[in-house]
Scaffold this active site. Structure first.
Site, PDB file in Angstrom:
ATOM      1  N   LYS A  35      43.781  46.918  51.901  1.00 48.93           N
ATOM      2  CA  LYS A  35      45.048  46.382  51.383  1.00 48.93           C
ATOM      3  C   LYS A  35      45.889  47.492  50.747  1.00 48.93           C
ATOM      4  CE  LYS A  35      43.054  43.392  48.653  1.00 48.93           C
ATOM      5  NZ  LYS A  35      41.655  43.657  49.031  1.00 48.93           N
ATOM      6  N   THR A  36      45.231  48.269  49.884  1.00 45.31           N
ATOM      7  CA  THR A  36      45.968  49.323  49.195  1.00 45.31           C
ATOM      8  C   THR A  36      46.446  50.362  50.216  1.00 45.31           C
ATOM      9  OG1 THR A  36      44.665  48.922  47.227  1.00 45.31           O
ATOM     10  CG2 THR A  36      45.831  51.005  47.320  1.00 45.31           C
ATOM     11  N   ASP A 219      50.603  45.603  44.346  1.00 45.89           N
ATOM     12  CA  ASP A 219      49.157  45.606  44.629  1.00 45.89           C
ATOM     13  C   ASP A 219      48.457  44.707  43.600  1.00 45.89           C
ATOM     14  OD1 ASP A 219      46.774  46.227  45.822  1.00 45.89           O
ATOM     15  OD2 ASP A 219      46.755  48.350  45.269  1.00 45.89           O
ATOM     16  N   GLU A 220      47.271  44.208  43.933  1.00 41.18           N
ATOM     17  CA  GLU A 220      46.468  43.383  43.014  1.00 41.18           C
ATOM     18  C   GLU A 220      47.277  42.201  42.472  1.00 41.18           C
ATOM     19  OE1 GLU A 220      43.307  44.092  42.535  1.00 41.18           O
ATOM     20  OE2 GLU A 220      43.055  46.260  42.784  1.00 41.18           O
ATOM     21  N   GLN A 250      39.258  38.169  43.783  1.00 45.07           N
ATOM     22  CA  GLN A 250      39.149  39.240  42.790  1.00 45.07           C
ATOM     23  C   GLN A 250      40.046  38.991  41.588  1.00 45.07           C
ATOM     24  OE1 GLN A 250      38.579  43.389  44.264  1.00 45.07           O
ATOM     25  NE2 GLN A 250      39.214  42.524  46.214  1.00 45.07           N
ATOM     26  N   ARG A 603      32.471  47.441  44.887  1.00 39.80           N
ATOM     27  CA  ARG A 603      32.889  48.823  44.623  1.00 39.80           C
ATOM     28  C   ARG A 603      31.963  49.791  45.347  1.00 39.80           C
ATOM     29  NH1 ARG A 603      37.252  47.800  44.442  1.00 39.80           N
ATOM     30  NH2 ARG A 603      36.557  45.685  44.810  1.00 39.80           N
TER      31      ARG A 603
HETATM   32  N1  LIG Z   1      41.653  51.275  59.373  1.00 36.52           N
HETATM   33  C1  LIG Z   1      40.833  51.974  58.593  1.00 36.52           C
HETATM   34  N2  LIG Z   1      40.019  52.924  59.114  1.00 36.52           N
HETATM   35  C2  LIG Z   1      39.185  53.625  58.332  1.00 36.52           C
HETATM   36  N3  LIG Z   1      39.085  53.486  57.008  1.00 36.52           N
HETATM   37  C3  LIG Z   1      39.871  52.568  56.409  1.00 36.52           C
HETATM   38  C4  LIG Z   1      40.781  51.772  57.155  1.00 36.52           C
HETATM   39  N4  LIG Z   1      41.419  50.948  56.301  1.00 36.52           N
HETATM   40  C5  LIG Z   1      40.927  51.222  55.073  1.00 36.52           C
HETATM   41  N5  LIG Z   1      40.007  52.192  55.132  1.00 36.52           N
HETATM   42  C6  LIG Z   1      39.225  52.739  53.997  1.00 36.52           C
HETATM   43  O1  LIG Z   1      38.495  51.663  53.419  1.00 36.52           O
HETATM   44  C7  LIG Z   1      38.401  51.814  52.010  1.00 36.52           C
HETATM   45  C8  LIG Z   1      38.970  50.579  51.317  1.00 36.52           C
HETATM   46  O2  LIG Z   1      40.380  50.551  51.461  1.00 36.52           O
HETATM   47  P1  LIG Z   1      41.323  50.026  50.302  1.00 36.52           P
HETATM   48  O3  LIG Z   1      40.931  50.638  49.004  1.00 36.52           O
HETATM   49  O4  LIG Z   1      42.710  50.168  50.750  1.00 36.52           O
HETATM   50  O5  LIG Z   1      40.874  48.504  50.312  1.00 36.52           O
HETATM   51  P2  LIG Z   1      41.410  47.296  49.416  1.00 36.52           P
HETATM   52  O6  LIG Z   1      41.524  46.133  50.300  1.00 36.52           O
HETATM   53  O7  LIG Z   1      42.609  47.720  48.673  1.00 36.52           O
HETATM   54  O8  LIG Z   1      40.171  47.085  48.427  1.00 36.52           O
HETATM   55  P3  LIG Z   1      40.156  46.347  46.984  1.00 36.52           P
HETATM   56  O9  LIG Z   1      40.231  44.893  47.269  1.00 36.52           O
HETATM   57  O10 LIG Z   1      38.850  46.721  46.403  1.00 36.52           O
HETATM   58  O11 LIG Z   1      41.334  46.864  46.230  1.00 36.52           O
HETATM   59  C9  LIG Z   1      39.141  53.064  51.657  1.00 36.52           C
HETATM   60  O12 LIG Z   1      38.231  54.136  51.573  1.00 36.52           O
HETATM   61  C10 LIG Z   1      40.076  53.235  52.834  1.00 36.52           C
HETATM   62  O13 LIG Z   1      40.440  54.571  53.012  1.00 36.52           O
HETATM   63 MG   LIG Z   2      43.020  47.881  46.616  1.00 34.36          MG
END
Ligand SMILES: Nc1ncnc2c1ncn2[C@@H]1O[C@H](COP(=O)(O)OP(=O)(O)OP(=O)(O)O)[C@@H](O)[C@H]1O
Ligand SMILES: [Mg+2]
Length: 721
Positions: A35-36, A219-220, A250, A603
């Site tokens: 997402k981030t 975000d969040e 979350q 995490r």
């Molecule tokens: N398409 C992709 N290919 C490879 N790695 C990815 C891809 N998308 C995300 N990632 C990696 O996966 C991990 C999680 O991504 P991110 O932190 O953006 O998730 P999130 O959904 O924001 O998580 P959270 O809910 O914990 O905030 C990061 O290390 C990111 O670089």
């Molecule tokens: Mg995130």
């Protein structure tokens, strides 16, 4: 960078979100699904493909740390600096708006941010003046009430108090607000509410910002509260380019007024297109499966599925420690093994439910010479000596700052007693003026003894002369001179021992921090000092001194949101700790605790340890806890239990503990730790600990039916089972 590179490293769903035409969007997805990452790429897309100026973009994140990281990720993606873009927390951004339009917001130019300590102290003073007994009505309770009202956007005039209790709360809220307004002080919740009201009542200003921020990204989002949502909606106006990302599973700040319903509200108000991401890139399949199983025990969910094509990885290790010391030792041991494998310390995170749990762990790290860093907790800018120095600087810039006045008028001691102080307070109350001016009136009216007059005069002159002298100096010199002339440095140099030394070092570090401080380009502070003071109250502690050193990361589960680490320890996962005792008393709180557990588990990238202790000393009391229900909710094929036979005795004198990993037999008792035994009255149980020797020796047994007890070994007549 060309457009295709912007979309490289994204899956189809992520691309859909990043490259979508201008529209309102909700990206709803579980932990670690990118997402981030999508949000960062969308910002880059807006600039590269939609040709949007950075000036037209507003991005909101949850912490200052996350905001910094987001800016650097955008810059890395675009391969160049971006300026003019607003990236920050709700508080940071609202504060910026208030600074720029303080007049319209009815605030003095030098208005100060009141942190939670200052706030409680101020309420305490008011309670005294209003003759309200603090023993019956703790100041913190009022602070809580006031914060909760402001988070909902309510001023005293908007509240109808139905019972006596609330009438009192309301009365104090009103008195508190008056006092803040008079002194030019704003608390954290006020920052948001005040900037919302400012925008809501100044159409020209609102239009200016609405025109400026063509694109907004949050975000969040699941942890926004009511006033944050209203703020966003107002600022968005009729905009068609808002992207919010979040995960209802979350949402962990309900206790502080966050409303997960804001997600549904957003869909309704903004006619938004929803995109779901389902692939997790962060954790092993085992960690993901266990986290999904845990969260499926919650009833109120928007529903999501999450999969990974990554490796299964190792099972989650559950460690049943005998007590908190054993738990700390276990963590240290595993981290050392991790290091031996050629890995870095900063890849390890230890997560706990309460800040107070960190101390034992810190001690264990210190003993083994492992570097660690704590996020949150006792923050640098909240330490005693630092607050003293900051209060001098605050009073120098704003004579109306009563909280600062109170803190330093007799620090260092200059012979100003309680009697003198209460004269000044009375006068301030009766004449409705700040303490500083009241002190002047009291002197003029000759109510005080000659000695007291001298002492107060000396203080007033000190502050005046500091203001004049520092005028020509740079920020670093200003801090140095203030710390020296005020006598603070000498006072702490005279304090003996380690503590005194640490305090002097901290004061030096503050001078350093002033030297390194750069006022943000976009903000308008009339002096660097004002910028610095605002920075200390807003950013307190999040980036402690040695940000780049390799160290174990320690933090509460709440502050771990959004982050990821290869190796994660969750400690203290026991009934009564996590879920916390209070969570049983309020409806919905248990589910929130489970979401917090989900946040903690997700995490972990490679390996997750979950620890619980059978006995734990916390806040000076020893408690016996059973493993958390959350552990039982994990599928058995995802976990393995570890039980090392460790003999750990509590220290008899304060400080170090000793532990030997052996298949320990307590020497003269004939029993081993973890052994099953039978007692004539209490029934069957497990041996937990042992103390003393010979006739004095005592043994601790956790009985299945009656819980843990210490018994004199000689009389216990335990039978091995
Ligand atoms: N398409 C992709 N290919 C490879 N790695 C990815 C891809 N998308 C995300 N990632 C990696 O996966 C991990 C999680 O991504 P991110 O932190 O953006 O998730 P999130 O959904 O924001 O998580 P959270 O809910 O914990 O905030 C990061 O290390 C990111 O670089
Ligand atoms: Mg995130």
């Amino acid at each position: 960078m060309d457009v295709s590179e912007l979309l490289d490293g994204l899956n189809d769903k992520q691309r859909e979100a990043v490259a979508a035409p201008l529209q309102n969007m909700l990206v709803l997805a579980g932990a670690g699904s990118g997402k981030t990452r999508v949000l960062v790429h969308r910002i880059a897309w807006l600039m590269q493909v939609e040709q949007s100026s950075p000036y037209s973009i507003l991005a909101v994140t949850f912490t200052n740390k996350a905001a910094k990281e987001m800016r650097s990720r955008v810059e890395a993606t675009l391969q160049g600096p971006v300026s003019g873009m607003w990236i920050g927390t709700f508080h940071g951004l609202s504060h910026r708006i208030l600074r720029q339009h303080h007049k319209e917001a009815n605030l003095p130019e030098s208005f100060q941010v009141l942190d939670s300590d200052d706030q409680v102290r101020m309420i305490r003073r008011l309670l005294k003046a209003m003759n309200i007994d603090e023993k019956k009505w703790p100041a913190k309770q009022f602070a809580w009430y006031i914060g909760a009202q402001k988070d909902e956007g309510r001023r005293p005039k908007d509240i109808q108090a139905f019972d006596l209790n609330e009438q009192l709360m309301l009365k104090v809220y009103a008195a508190y607000q008056d006092a803040c307004d008079r002194a030019g002080l704003v608390d954290f919740a006020e920052i948001l509410l005040r900037s919302y009201e400012l925008l809501a009542t100044q159409p020209t200003l609102l239009r200016h910002y609405q025109n400026r921020f063509a694109h907004m990204l949050v975000d969040e989002f699941q942890d926004t509260n009511r006033i944050q949502y209203l703020w966003l909606r107002l600022l968005a106006g009729g905009s068609r380019s808002i992207m919010i990302v979040g995960d209802d599973d979350q949402s962990i700040y309900g206790w502080r007024g966050a409303r997960v319903e804001n997600i549904r509200q957003f869909l309704e108000d903004f006619d938004a297109h929803t995109i779901r991401l389902e692939q997790n890139y962060r954790s092993t399949a085992t960690i993901l499966k266990a986290s999904n199983a845990l969260i499926s025990n919650n009833a109120e969910r928007m529903g999501k599925s999450l999969w990974t094509d990554g490796v299964d990885g190792e099972p989650i290790s559950i460690y049943a420690a005998f007590n908190e010391l054993d738990e700390a030792r276990f963590v240290v041991g595993k981290i050392k093994t991790w290091l031996q494998g050629g890995n870095a310390l900063q890849e390890c995170a230890v997560l706990y439910r309460n800040n107070a749990q960190s101390r034992i762990l810190e001690e264990a790290f210190l003993q083994e010479g492992l570097k660690y860093r704590i996020y949150g907790g006792m923050r640098f800018f909240e330490r005693q000596e630092i607050k003293d120095a900051l209060c001098y600087l605050r009073l120098i810039t704003n004579r109306n700052d009563d909280a600062a006045f109170e803190r330093i008028i007799n620090t260092p001691v200059r012979g100003i007693g309680d009697k003198t102080l209460s004269h000044i307070r009375d006068c301030a109350r009766n004449t409705s003026q700040p303490l500083w001016y009241a002190a002047k009136s009291v002197i003029a009216e000759k109510h005080l003894s000659g000695r007291a007059v001298n002492a107060v005069n000396q203080f007033l002159e000190l502050v005046e002369s500091l203001e004049q002298t520092i005028d020509e100096l740079n920020l670093e010199q200003q801090a140095k001179l203030t710390i020296e002339r005020s006598g603070l440095m000498a006072m702490y140099q005279a304090e003996k021992g380690e503590k005194g030394r640490a305090r002097v070092e901290n004061l030096e570090e503050l001078i350093n921090a002033c030297g390194q401080y750069e006022p943000p380009v976009e903000e308008e502070f009339s002096t660097p000092l004002q910028g610095f003071l605002a920075y200390t109250s807003l950013e307190a502690g999040e980036g402690q001194a040695e940000e780049h050193e390799d160290a174990v990361q320690m933090m509460t589960l709440h502050s771990a949101k959004g982050l990821e680490f290869p190796l994660v320890f969750m400690v203290g996962v026991e009934e009564g700790m996590f879920p916390s005792q209070q969570s049983h008393e309020e409806s919905g709180r248990l589910e929130e605790e489970r979401r917090l557990c989900y946040v903690g588990m997700t995490r972990a990238m490679t390996k997750l340890y979950i620890c619980h202790a059978e006995s734990r000393r916390l806040y000076g009391q020893e408690k016996y806890h059973s493993p958390s229900r959350f552990i039982r909710e994990l599928p058995t094929d995802c976990v393995e239990e570890i039980r090392i036979k460790t003999q750990v005795t509590r220290p008899t004198s304060a400080g170090r503990f000793s532990a030997t990993v052996t298949h320990a037999v307590f020497e003269d008792s004939g029993f081993t730790l973890g052994q099953r035994v039978l007692h004539a009255k209490f029934g069957a149980g497990t041996v937990l600990n042992y103390e003393g020797s010979g006739a004095q020796s005592r043994i601790q047994v956790n009985f299945d039916d009656v819980g843990s007890k210490w018994l004199v070994t000689a009389y216990a007549r335990l039978q091995p089972l």
